[in-house]
Design an enzyme around this catalytic site. Structure first.
Site, mmCIF file in Angstrom:
data_model
loop_
_atom_site.group_PDB
_atom_site.id
_atom_site.type_symbol
_atom_site.label_atom_id
_atom_site.label_comp_id
_atom_site.label_asym_id
_atom_site.label_seq_id
_atom_site.Cartn_x
_atom_site.Cartn_y
_atom_site.Cartn_z
ATOM 1 N N MET A 1 29.052 -143.408 70.879
ATOM 2 C CA MET A 1 29.055 -142.035 71.377
ATOM 3 C C MET A 1 30.217 -141.840 72.335
ATOM 4 O O MET A 1 30.384 -142.615 73.266
ATOM 5 C CB MET A 1 27.741 -141.771 72.108
ATOM 6 C CG MET A 1 27.649 -140.400 72.699
ATOM 7 S SD MET A 1 26.071 -140.171 73.531
ATOM 8 C CE MET A 1 26.437 -140.803 75.154
ATOM 9 N N PHE A 178 25.823 -145.826 69.435
ATOM 10 C CA PHE A 178 26.987 -146.638 69.791
ATOM 11 C C PHE A 178 28.219 -146.276 68.960
ATOM 12 O O PHE A 178 29.287 -146.844 69.149
ATOM 13 C CB PHE A 178 26.682 -148.129 69.601
ATOM 14 C CG PHE A 178 25.485 -148.596 70.369
ATOM 15 C CD1 PHE A 178 25.582 -148.823 71.739
ATOM 16 C CD2 PHE A 178 24.263 -148.786 69.739
ATOM 17 C CE1 PHE A 178 24.476 -149.246 72.460
ATOM 18 C CE2 PHE A 178 23.150 -149.199 70.460
ATOM 19 C CZ PHE A 178 23.253 -149.427 71.819
ATOM 20 N N LYS A 179 28.060 -145.370 68.015
ATOM 21 C CA LYS A 179 29.119 -145.156 67.030
ATOM 22 C C LYS A 179 29.986 -143.932 67.369
ATOM 23 O O LYS A 179 29.685 -143.184 68.297
ATOM 24 C CB LYS A 179 28.487 -145.017 65.640
ATOM 25 C CG LYS A 179 27.580 -146.197 65.265
ATOM 26 C CD LYS A 179 28.335 -147.534 65.176
ATOM 27 C CE LYS A 179 27.462 -148.755 65.360
ATOM 28 N NZ LYS A 179 26.608 -149.121 64.260
ATOM 29 N N ASN A 180 31.042 -143.725 66.596
ATOM 30 C CA ASN A 180 32.048 -142.697 66.928
ATOM 31 C C ASN A 180 31.438 -141.313 67.080
ATOM 32 O O ASN A 180 31.777 -140.570 67.987
ATOM 33 C CB ASN A 180 33.141 -142.656 65.858
ATOM 34 C CG ASN A 180 34.043 -143.881 65.932
ATOM 35 O OD1 ASN A 180 33.978 -144.648 66.881
ATOM 36 N ND2 ASN A 180 34.876 -144.058 64.931
#
Ligand SMILES: *Cc1c(COP(=O)(O)O)cnc(C)c1O
Length: 394
Positions: A1, A178-180
């Site tokens: 994020m 945790f990702k883009n």
């Protein structure tokens, strides 16, 4: 994020006000439908659908390819445990192979591990870094294997002009926090293959949509027994806003990465090579040292937002406890490690089986890039890196 704000709150509020939460509800705001359409356009692929997680995407894609007991699937030794567990979830056996200096799967290690049981390769684009897709696609073609790209950490990255996830037979994205881009949890399957799309879509919702939204009308494939990985309109609504932020996030990650690399290029620090520096998403700068001691000394000196890859827990095969200890299921008859079809397959897992990877990760220090650094914050980081390099490298 990376970025999140009032627009996401408003988009989710709109779903709640509509009181129509399912993608199959008539009169909903069509958030999931529109997100899927926007992703197909953004990524340049024929089919995309969203589901509950990146791992659900991997499982659905493997299922759609017909992979199961008796099959081997090649995965890299450096990836999140979910990649390998997804293979086991469909009853097949993950064959764990080394990564190379790019920190992505080594094409030579793939070739060395192909057997008569091999059905697929899962290259993983770790931390936005593209795998060597030309070499991998050549190997797959030569041996008639499927390629499933694990692009969970690489939403928005590309390889030689093509978006990651769209080069192999199918790709998996994750939208966990945790990702883009994120909806808290979530994932997506992307493909240009009609059969893989239809099978994966049926598998992700073999009970629901058929009754509600008629979205499977026109499918050539017949319904089969699958699972339930459907997402709600809340997920779609949040991801539509997040997708609008993606270009800005990636551009700023890349710009910050480039500025830091340019500023420290004469310090003697060695950057890990990239399979496509232009396509790399810019999430990290990996720096490789000649030995573990120097890497650790550098990490200690270089300040915050840094880590050494050997600290990456369940991103390293030797820490995949359930796999290393072959705990495949509660019911032994469901356990892929015990299934008769899998006896004789390559599952001799040992902590040192991919020593090259272990060695490389222990010598690689990474800097996490923040797309929202101010000039001062970035300069502070550059100064810290320079000072640490001057102290540690001789
Ligand atoms: C995050 C991740 C997954 C799994 O994604 P979830 O959405 O958490 O299921 C799979 N592979 C890699 C490389 C990941 O980083």
């Amino acid at each position: 994020m990376y970025r999140l704000g009032e627009e996401e709150i408003e988009a989710i509020a709109e779903v709640i006000r509509s009181q129509k939460f399912s993608r199959g509800n008539k009169g909903n705001i069509r958030a999931v439908y529109n997100f899927e359409k926007e992703m197909r356009e953004y990524m340049g692929a024929d089919y995309f659908f969203v589901l509950t997680s990146g791992k659900a995407a991997l499982i659905s894609a493997l299922t759609a390819m017909g992979i199961g007991p008796g099959d081997e699937v090649i995965v890299p030794a450096y990836t999140y445990i979910a990649t390998a567990v997804a293979v086991l979830a469909v009853g097949a056996i993950p064959v764990i192979v080394d990564v190379d200096e790019t920190l992505t799967i080594d094409p030579k290690a793939i070739e060395a591990n192909i057997s008569k049981y091999t059905k697929a390769i899962i290259p993983v684009h770790m931390q936005g870094m593209p795998s060597n897709m030309d070499a991998i696609m050549d190997i797959a073609k030569k041996h008639n294997l499927y390629v499933l790209e694990d692009a969970c950490q690489a939403v928005g990255a590309s390889y030689k002009g093509k978006m990651l996830g769209t080069i192999g037979d199918a790709g998996a994205y994750s939208f966990n926090s945790f990702k883009n881009i994120t909806a808290g949890e979530g994932g997506g399957v992307i493909t240009n293959n009609t059969t893989i799309y239809e099978n994966a879509f049926i598998y992700h919702d073999s009970s629901g949509i058929a009754w509600l939204g008629n979205e499977m009308e026109g499918f050539d494939n017949k319904l089969f027994v699958g699972t339930e990985y459907r997402v709600s309109e809340i997920t779609g609504a949040m991801l539509r806003v997040q997708l609008k932020r993606l270009d800005g996030i990636v551009a700023d990650l890349r710009e910050n990465k480039k500025k830091v690399m340019d500023a420290i290029k004469d310090t003697g620090l060695k950057f890990a090579p990239s399979n496509d520096p232009e396509g790399d998403c810019g999430n990290i700068i990996p720096m490789t040292f000649d030995d573990v001691e120097t890497a650790q000394a550098f990490l200690k000196e270089a300040g915050d937002q840094m880590d050494i890859l050997s600290n990456m827990g369940r991103h390293i095969y030797s820490n995949w406890e359930s796999i290393m200890l072959k705990r495949g299921a509660v019911n032994p008859k469901n356990d892929p490690f015990l299934r008769p079809e899998n006896q004789g397959l390559n599952m001799n897992y040992t902590p040192d089986m991919c020593q090259k990877t272990i060695d490389l990760l222990a010598r690689t220090v990474i800097l996490f890039i923040n797309p929202d650094w101010t000039d001062d914050e970035r300069q502070k980081k550059i100064d810290e890196l320079k000072a640490a390099a001057a102290k540690v490298l001789k």
